[in-house]
Enzyme design. Structure first.
Site, mmCIF file in Angstrom:
data_model
loop_
_atom_site.group_PDB
_atom_site.id
_atom_site.type_symbol
_atom_site.label_atom_id
_atom_site.label_comp_id
_atom_site.label_asym_id
_atom_site.label_seq_id
_atom_site.Cartn_x
_atom_site.Cartn_y
_atom_site.Cartn_z
ATOM 1 N N HIS A 1 10.221 4.119 4.127
ATOM 2 C CA HIS A 1 10.744 3.601 5.198
ATOM 3 C C HIS A 1 12.224 3.136 4.664
ATOM 4 C CE1 HIS A 1 6.492 2.513 5.822
ATOM 5 N NE2 HIS A 1 6.672 2.525 6.922
ATOM 6 N N ASP B 1 12.232 -0.075 2.747
ATOM 7 C CA ASP B 1 11.492 -0.030 1.590
ATOM 8 C C ASP B 1 12.675 -0.077 0.390
ATOM 9 O OD1 ASP B 1 9.254 -0.222 2.891
ATOM 10 O OD2 ASP B 1 8.972 2.091 2.716
HETATM 11 C C1 XUL Z 1 0.829 1.624 8.844
HETATM 12 C C2 XUL Z 1 1.133 2.815 8.502
HETATM 13 C C3 XUL Z 1 2.578 2.993 8.023
HETATM 14 C C4 XUL Z 1 3.038 4.567 8.331
HETATM 15 C C5 XUL Z 1 4.462 4.716 8.015
HETATM 16 O O1 XUL Z 1 -0.506 1.471 9.127
HETATM 17 O O2 XUL Z 1 0.158 3.747 8.316
HETATM 18 O O3 XUL Z 1 2.781 2.576 6.800
HETATM 19 O O4 XUL Z 1 2.126 5.452 7.189
HETATM 20 O O5 XUL Z 1 5.113 3.664 8.916
#
Ligand code: XUL
Ligand code: CO
Length: 452
Positions: free
Chosen positions: A99, A102
């Site tokens: 993300h 991150d």
């Molecule tokens: C949350 C989840 C996230 C997504 C990316 O449950 O799975 O980490 O994979 O935003």
């Protein structure tokens, strides 16, 4: 160096006792004309592995990572990236996922955040070029910051919608710069808590228009990665719009977006929706939207997303069975959206968790491949639907009947005989294949020193 205790993780075979070795994941081993590493396309999730500190709703962090100790945001972000690439290379994984928040924390303003992101994207690009590690997907975190309290693309506040759009615009630019193979939307706050304050139609329209803008912008800048939606039924919101595969597919069809999106399916999200993982994979495959997976497992005794590393061999077999049956991954792969338990707080646990998960999926791949190769289940399934290959069944299958014709037939043939579904035998068949693969797995040649 951040992981001095661990060297390069190698394949040592099934009876190796070295915790820092693969027992079943042999990247170069060919399964049906394709190397294991190409079948599985493993990716490390940046957030769980390098950002998370083990905090839970009841307790503080337990994981103190040396790369997270610097205070200046970019210094910290760079140290974290260095730790990440050391980890990827030692583990020998081809991909990672992140993300935006991150790779570097948000700045005081959006402008500052973008500045940080640009700097970190160039930094990562260099590390990717030197190491050969690639980006499976990136995404924008539109759920952690308090501004997303009412959602992002489904927020009641237009300023939030615009803010989220700006983050996705930047995310797509970074995806293009780093050659991401996919771009993910997980709508953590795209849902509602109560209908008493919610205009559902408006929110869904906004969400669809938001996705459409992302598709248009990707086209404009020449980002040709695959868009993925990651369904999840609940948590953090009570009801999330991308509830499960079927709901997401209906949404994409309704809004004419299906040509542009596939799904990123997560095992623990499937179980939260009351489905098995293989159900979600099958539904996606049926609609040609099986994109990528977040491999983890939940705890069936707990009602939330525990994001454990996948260690359940049986589930991995069934998941890989669906994936292989659907033709394998194209742009997708296996991202470990999984975290070491709060009590597994040592840096080495990050390796141990991934090794456990990778070995689990390697076994899953081998067993699933054999099941398919031998048509072990297919033969039984064909047999089960045999009544549609002749007589009235064939007429039904070919669309040559109507209610009148069927009723006339039924009136003459009302002595119905059903045949057993043989579930126990089929489960035993899967067990037999699983046990055979484990039994035949090559042992290591000689005892080796642990490299810990
Ligand atoms: C949350 C989840 C996230 C997504 C990316 O449950 O799975 O980490 O994979 O935003
Ligand atoms: Co996920």
């Amino acid at each position: 160096m951040f992981f001095n205790e661990v060297g390069k993780v190698k394949y040592e075979g099934a009876d190796s006792e070295n915790p820092y070795a693969y027992k079943y994941y042999n990247p170069e081993e060919y399964i049906g004309g394709k190397a294991m590493k190409e079948h599985l396309r493993f990716a490390v999730a940046y957030w769980h592995t390098f950002d998370a500190d083990g905090k839970d709703p009841f307790g503080d962090g337990t994981m103190s990572r040396s790369w997270n100790r610097l205070t200046q945001p970019l210094d910290k972000a760079k140290a974290r990236a260095e730790a990440a690439f050391e980890f990827f290379e030692k583990l020998g994984v081809p991909y990672f996922c992140f993300h935006d928040v991150d790779i570097v924390q948000e700045g005081d303003t959006l402008r500052e955040t973008f500045l940080y992101l640009d700097k970190m994207a160039s930094f990562l690009k260099e590390m990717m070029e030197t190491s050969g590690v690639k980006l499976l997907w990136n995404t924008a975190n539109m759920f952690t910051h308090p501004r997303y309290v009412h959602g992002a693309a489904t927020s009641c506040n237009a300023d939030v919608y615009a803010h989220a759009a700006a983050k996705v615009k930047k995310g797509l630019e970074i995806a293009k710069e780093l050659g991401a193979e996919n771009y993910v939307f997980w709508g953590g706050r795209e849902g509602y808590e109560t209908l008493l304050n919610t205009n559902m139609k408006l929110e869904l329209d906004h969400l669809a228009a938001f996705y459409r803008k992302a598709v248009d912008y990707a086209e404009e800048i020449g980002f040709d990665g695959q868009f993925l939606i990651e369904p999840k039924p609940k948590e953090p919101t009570k009801h999330q719009y991308d509830f499960d595969a079927a709901t997401s597919i209906a949404f994409l069809e309704t809004y004419g977006l299906k040509d542009h999106f596939k799904l990123n399916l997560e095992a623990n999200h499937a179980t939260l929706a009351g489905h098995t993982f293989e159900h979600e994979l099958r539904v996606a495959a049926l609609h040609d939207v099986l994109g990528s997976i977040d491999a983890n497992q939940g705890d069936l005794l707990l009602g939330w997303d525990t994001d454990e590393f996948p260690t359940d061999l049986y589930s991995a077999v069934l998941a890989m069975y669906e994936i292989l049956k659907a033709g394998g991954f194209k742009t997708g792969g296996i991202n470990f959206d999984a975290k070491a338990r709060r009590a597994s707080f040592a840096d080495e646990d990050l390796f141990l968790g991934h090794i456990a998960g990778m070995d689990t999926y390697a076994v899953g791949l081998k067993v699933a491949y054999r099941l398919l190769e031998d048509k072990a289940l297919e033969r039984m399934i064909d047999e089960r639907y045999k009544s549609y290959t002749k007589g009235i069944g064939l007429e039904i299958a070919e669309g040559r009947t109507d209610l009148k014709k069927l009723a006339a037939y039924a009136l003459e043939n009302d002595h119905i005989e059903n045949r057993s579904g043989r579930q126990e035998n089929l489960k035993a068949t899967v067990n037999r294949y699983l046990l055979n693969v484990l039994r035949e797995s090559p042992a290591r040649k000689e005892k080796q020193q642990w490299n810990m």
